[in-house]
Design an enzyme around this catalytic site. Sequence first.
Site, PDB file in Angstrom:
ATOM      1  N   SER A 223       4.670  10.074 -24.200  1.00  0.00           N
ATOM      2  CA  SER A 223       3.567  11.012 -24.405  1.00  0.00           C
ATOM      3  C   SER A 223       2.436  10.846 -23.402  1.00  0.00           C
ATOM      4  O   SER A 223       1.552  11.699 -23.329  1.00  0.00           O
ATOM      5  CB  SER A 223       3.010  10.877 -25.826  1.00  0.00           C
ATOM      6  OG  SER A 223       2.229   9.713 -25.947  1.00  0.00           O
TER       7      SER A 223
ATOM      8  N   LYS B  95      -3.393   6.533 -26.735  1.00  0.00           N
ATOM      9  CA  LYS B  95      -3.768   7.924 -26.494  1.00  0.00           C
ATOM     10  C   LYS B  95      -5.145   7.995 -25.848  1.00  0.00           C
ATOM     11  O   LYS B  95      -5.920   7.027 -25.858  1.00  0.00           O
ATOM     12  CB  LYS B  95      -3.792   8.710 -27.807  1.00  0.00           C
ATOM     13  CG  LYS B  95      -2.430   8.907 -28.469  1.00  0.00           C
ATOM     14  CD  LYS B  95      -1.538   9.851 -27.689  1.00  0.00           C
ATOM     15  CE  LYS B  95      -0.242  10.150 -28.441  1.00  0.00           C
ATOM     16  NZ  LYS B  95       0.610   8.956 -28.554  1.00  0.00           N
TER      17      LYS B  95
END
Length: 224
Positions: free
Chosen positions: A145, A183
């Site tokens: 990701s 993230k």
Amino acid sequence: MLTRKQYDLLHFIHDRLRRDGVPPSFDEMKEALDLRSKSGIHRLITALEERGFIRRLAHRARAIEILRLPDSFESAGAALPSAREAEAPVATPTAAAFFELPVMGRIAAGTPIEAIQQVSRNVAVPAAMLAHQGRHYALEVRGDSMINAGINNGDLVVIQEQSTANNGDIVVALIDGEEATLKTFRRRGGTIALEAANPAYETRLYQDHQVRVQGRLVGLLRTY
């Protein structure tokens, strides 16, 4: 390898069995681990059973049998050290330009996974990669990701421990005290957005109290 919560629960069950001869209730487990609901205890119990550490006995209330303990159990003391304590020591110099950092297991760059806080090995990191102050540790990346930020599956990320973050920082975020992910951090009022660097993954939004920053990305190591 156990997460910190799994380890703490196993230790609590073991202590109560040794002291009272019966395991604690789910309410007692929830209170001991400071969880908000019994569903979290159910997940931890299931994880310990799947990993072969405990067995639930059918048709008997509060019937849990411990099958085995982690190798480090007796030496670790009453609780598994967190990344803020003995498991993540100040970087140890190995040579003039390098420091030894503990690799604290894996971090998800994709769907959040349980936060792993046990040292699996050490890695030599260039001193120039580390901030002048604070503790550091490394994590192995699992998932894709963050590929558009140059972070690939299998990379080792170097993390500086801190509990705050600025918008745009890439952080290790602990979600609901149980799951961790790597993230980009953005605060929007009382909401925290954890953004992926891959269009295949959507941004996840959480209430402020659900997210705890555990560190900020300061470096990356890759082998070919």
